[in-house]
Enzyme design. Structure first.
Site, short mmCIF file in Angstrom:
data_model
loop_
_atom_site.label_atom_id
_atom_site.label_comp_id
_atom_site.label_asym_id
_atom_site.label_seq_id
_atom_site.Cartn_x
_atom_site.Cartn_y
_atom_site.Cartn_z
N ARG A 138 23.11 37.90 18.80
CA ARG A 138 23.83 37.09 19.81
C ARG A 138 25.29 37.47 19.94
O ARG A 138 26.12 36.68 20.37
CB ARG A 138 23.72 35.60 19.50
CG ARG A 138 22.30 35.10 19.52
CD ARG A 138 22.25 33.58 19.55
NE ARG A 138 20.89 33.12 19.44
CZ ARG A 138 20.27 32.98 18.26
NH1 ARG A 138 20.91 33.23 17.14
NH2 ARG A 138 19.02 32.58 18.23
N LYS A 160 31.96 43.80 31.98
CA LYS A 160 30.58 44.00 32.46
C LYS A 160 29.90 45.02 31.57
O LYS A 160 30.42 46.12 31.36
CB LYS A 160 30.58 44.51 33.90
CG LYS A 160 30.91 43.46 34.94
CD LYS A 160 30.67 44.03 36.33
CE LYS A 160 31.06 43.04 37.42
NZ LYS A 160 30.93 43.64 38.77
N GLU A 202 38.94 55.74 41.82
CA GLU A 202 39.16 54.32 41.49
C GLU A 202 40.66 54.01 41.42
O GLU A 202 41.08 52.89 41.73
CB GLU A 202 38.49 53.95 40.16
CG GLU A 202 36.97 54.24 40.08
CD GLU A 202 36.09 53.27 40.88
OE1 GLU A 202 36.62 52.30 41.46
OE2 GLU A 202 34.86 53.52 40.94
N LYS A 247 43.50 45.89 37.26
CA LYS A 247 42.14 45.36 37.13
C LYS A 247 42.15 44.09 36.29
O LYS A 247 41.49 43.11 36.64
CB LYS A 247 41.18 46.40 36.55
CG LYS A 247 39.77 45.83 36.42
CD LYS A 247 38.66 46.84 36.33
CE LYS A 247 37.30 46.10 36.29
NZ LYS A 247 36.15 47.00 36.09
N GLU A 257 33.30 37.36 39.35
CA GLU A 257 33.05 37.82 40.71
C GLU A 257 32.58 36.70 41.62
O GLU A 257 31.57 36.79 42.31
CB GLU A 257 32.02 38.97 40.70
CG GLU A 257 32.04 39.73 42.02
CD GLU A 257 31.47 41.14 41.91
OE1 GLU A 257 31.53 41.71 40.80
OE2 GLU A 257 31.03 41.65 42.92
N ARG A 261 37.50 38.89 42.65
CA ARG A 261 37.07 40.12 41.99
C ARG A 261 36.39 41.07 42.98
O ARG A 261 36.36 42.28 42.76
CB ARG A 261 36.15 39.80 40.80
CG ARG A 261 35.84 41.00 39.95
CD ARG A 261 35.16 40.64 38.63
NE ARG A 261 34.82 41.87 37.91
CZ ARG A 261 34.60 41.96 36.61
NH1 ARG A 261 34.67 40.90 35.86
NH2 ARG A 261 34.29 43.11 36.06
N ASN A 265 35.63 46.00 44.87
CA ASN A 265 34.53 46.75 45.48
C ASN A 265 34.94 47.46 46.76
O ASN A 265 34.09 47.92 47.52
CB ASN A 265 33.35 45.82 45.74
CG ASN A 265 32.68 45.38 44.45
OD1 ASN A 265 32.56 46.17 43.52
ND2 ASN A 265 32.28 44.13 44.38
N HIS A 268 33.04 50.42 48.02
CA HIS A 268 31.79 50.46 47.27
C HIS A 268 30.57 50.02 48.09
O HIS A 268 29.44 50.28 47.69
CB HIS A 268 31.88 49.61 46.00
CG HIS A 268 32.67 50.27 44.90
ND1 HIS A 268 33.99 50.64 45.06
CD2 HIS A 268 32.33 50.65 43.64
CE1 HIS A 268 34.42 51.20 43.94
NE2 HIS A 268 33.44 51.22 43.07
N HIS A 272 27.98 52.60 47.37
CA HIS A 272 26.70 52.30 46.70
C HIS A 272 25.52 52.66 47.59
O HIS A 272 24.50 53.17 47.11
CB HIS A 272 26.61 50.82 46.32
CG HIS A 272 27.43 50.47 45.11
ND1 HIS A 272 27.94 49.21 44.90
CD2 HIS A 272 27.82 51.21 44.05
CE1 HIS A 272 28.62 49.19 43.75
NE2 HIS A 272 28.56 50.40 43.23
N HIS A 285 29.73 59.00 41.29
CA HIS A 285 30.12 57.67 41.77
C HIS A 285 31.47 57.72 42.49
O HIS A 285 31.62 57.19 43.59
CB HIS A 285 30.16 56.70 40.59
CG HIS A 285 30.69 55.34 40.96
ND1 HIS A 285 29.96 54.46 41.73
CD2 HIS A 285 31.86 54.74 40.70
CE1 HIS A 285 30.68 53.36 41.92
NE2 HIS A 285 31.84 53.51 41.30
#
Ligand SMILES: NC(=O)c1ccc[n+]([C@@H]2O[C@H](COP(=O)([O-])OP(=O)(O)OC[C@H]3O[C@@H](n4cnc5c(N)ncnc54)[C@H](O)[C@@H]3O)[C@@H](O)[C@H]2O)c1
Ligand SMILES: [Zn+2]
Length: 384
Positions: A138, A160, A202, A247, A257, A261, A265, A268, A272, A285
């Site tokens: 955990r 993330k 980025e 960031k 998000e 946040r 993106n 993106h 994506h 990417h």
């Protein structure tokens, strides 16, 4: 605020600049340190965290021969007891198979609650080892030592973690913050050029969405920054630290998000879509994001929000970092338009576009389907 600390023990190293420390106020608070050749000082940074002596180091097969022997030695010399696990390099390792293999390794060693996992690598190692750290017993302490430019300015920051599923990227994961992040820009010298360049996408993104002064710096110094043999060490460290700071500022406001946040993106939505449609691997990417930022800037211009001169400034900076600004490949505009409907940033079926108003500021807005179809079609038909 970034505090600059001087490290008297390191004066013998002429290329060292003072480590830059950013304290992150999210969850259990932690420090992010940007320190040129700081990897040599990792044992000393770890000592401040008062961890048990056993340390579980995870890296990939490209990074292992370059940095793992040195790091294992210096950890041993500092009275740590390090164990090493090497995953095959590449996106394919963000898998349930590698995740299970890591649990097996930890269980075989009877790794305990307070014993830390160090993720030494790019976003693949960071996301996978981070997710394992989040879930094993955990949650055990996680130390991120990002080694790609993208990982230093983006993936190691923000909490993330996760793996891919056969049906899509990053479908399984958790928010889990590290106890400490060490970004050592000196390790970027061994990155393949294309992987180094994609990280700049980025950073350009941070300039457009949040910081016109950062964008100006990139405009002025792109050529020098891109050439790693000549790159101005102090400037590189400061740009990486500034990107992290930007960031961190966003995620401190909006950890999960909900709203703010989402500005991260920028570029993106189409980026994506391109990655999904073209199949992962054709475009890196950062390259897909570079193209996505071009489309977003053109959408903003077509909507009358963003001047053409700024579209061109963005394009010139991206090109100066060796990033694509026009697409030459098999993907059709219709594929992109279809993929956008499935993008996870769609709320109630309507795409929320992140669009610049001027360099340094974006808004989140919807656009008419007619305008999106026109601009996306022009971008992809022109170039195919
Ligand atoms: N967690 C997040 O918030 C977040 C954000 C953005 C991207 N990501 C994830 O990050 C991943 C991409 O990260 P990446 O671009 O770092 O990919 P990566 O980890 O695959 O690294 C890119 C390549 O560079 C090599 N490499 C890394 N550091 C090196 C070094 N110092 N010297 C020599 N070679 C080195 C790696 O072995 C790999 O071949 C994707 O899986 C993406 O989903 C996560
Ligand atoms: Zn990205």
């Amino acid at each position: 605020v970034i505090a600059v600390l001087t490290d008297p023990d390191s004066i013998e190293n002429v290329r060292l600049i003072s480590p830059i420390i950013r304290h992150v106020r999210v969850g259990q608070e932690y420090d992010v340190i940007v320190d040129w050749e700081g990897i040599k000082r990792l044992p000393r940074y770890l000592a401040r965290l008062q961890l048990p002596s056993r340390i579980f180091l995870v890296t990939d097969s490209n990074i292992e021969p370059l940095y793992a022997p040195l790091l294992m030695d210096s950890l041993r010399q500092a009275n740590f007891e390090p164990y090493l696990y090497v995953i095959p390099a590449g996106e394919g390792s963000k898998s349930q198979q590698q995740q299970t293999a890591l649990y097996d390794w930890l269980i075989d060693h009877r790794a305990e609650r307070r014993e830390a996992i160090i993720a030494l690598g790019g976003g693949v190692v960071g996301d996978l080892a981070g997710f394992v750290a989040a879930t094993y017993l955990r949650g055990v302490p996680l130390i991120q030592v990002p080694t790609s430019l993208l990982a230093q300015v983006d993936s190691a920051i923000g909490g993330k973690t996760g793996i891919n599923h056969g049906k899509g990227k990053n479908l399984i994961g958790a928010f889990y913050h590290p106890r400490f992040v060490l970004a050592d820009p000196a390790v970027l010298r061994s990155l393949p050029a294309r992987v180094y360049n994609e990280g700049w996408a980025e950073i350009v993104k941070y300039g457009i969405i949040l910081d016109a002064a950062l964008f100006d710096l990139l405009e002025e110094h792109a050529a020098a920054l891109r050439d790693r043999d000549q790159s101005p060490v102090e400037l590189l460290c400061r740009i990486i630290a500034r990107s992290i700071e930007l960031k961190v500022g966003v995620i401190e406001e909006d950890e999960r998000e909900q709203d703010r946040r989402a500005i991260l993106n920028y570029g993106h939505t189409v980026g994506h879509a391109l990655e999904n449609v073209s199949g992962y691997g054709e475009l890196l990417h950062g390259e897909a994001v570079s193209l996505g930022m071009m489309v977003a800037a053109q959408l903003a211009q077509a909507a009358g929000m963003f001047p053409n001169t700024d579209v061109q400034r963005q394009q010139r900076v991206l090109e100066a970092f060796g990033l694509p600004t026009a697409y030459h490949g098999p993907v059709q505009a219709s594929d992109i338009l279809a993929a956008i409907q499935l993008d996870k940033k769609v709320v109630g079926k309507r795409v929320r576009w992140i669009l610049p108003e001027h360099i340094g500021e974006v808004i989140i807005t919807s656009l008419s389907d007619e305008l999106v179809v026109r601009v996306v079609t022009a971008f992809f038909e022109r170039n195919s």
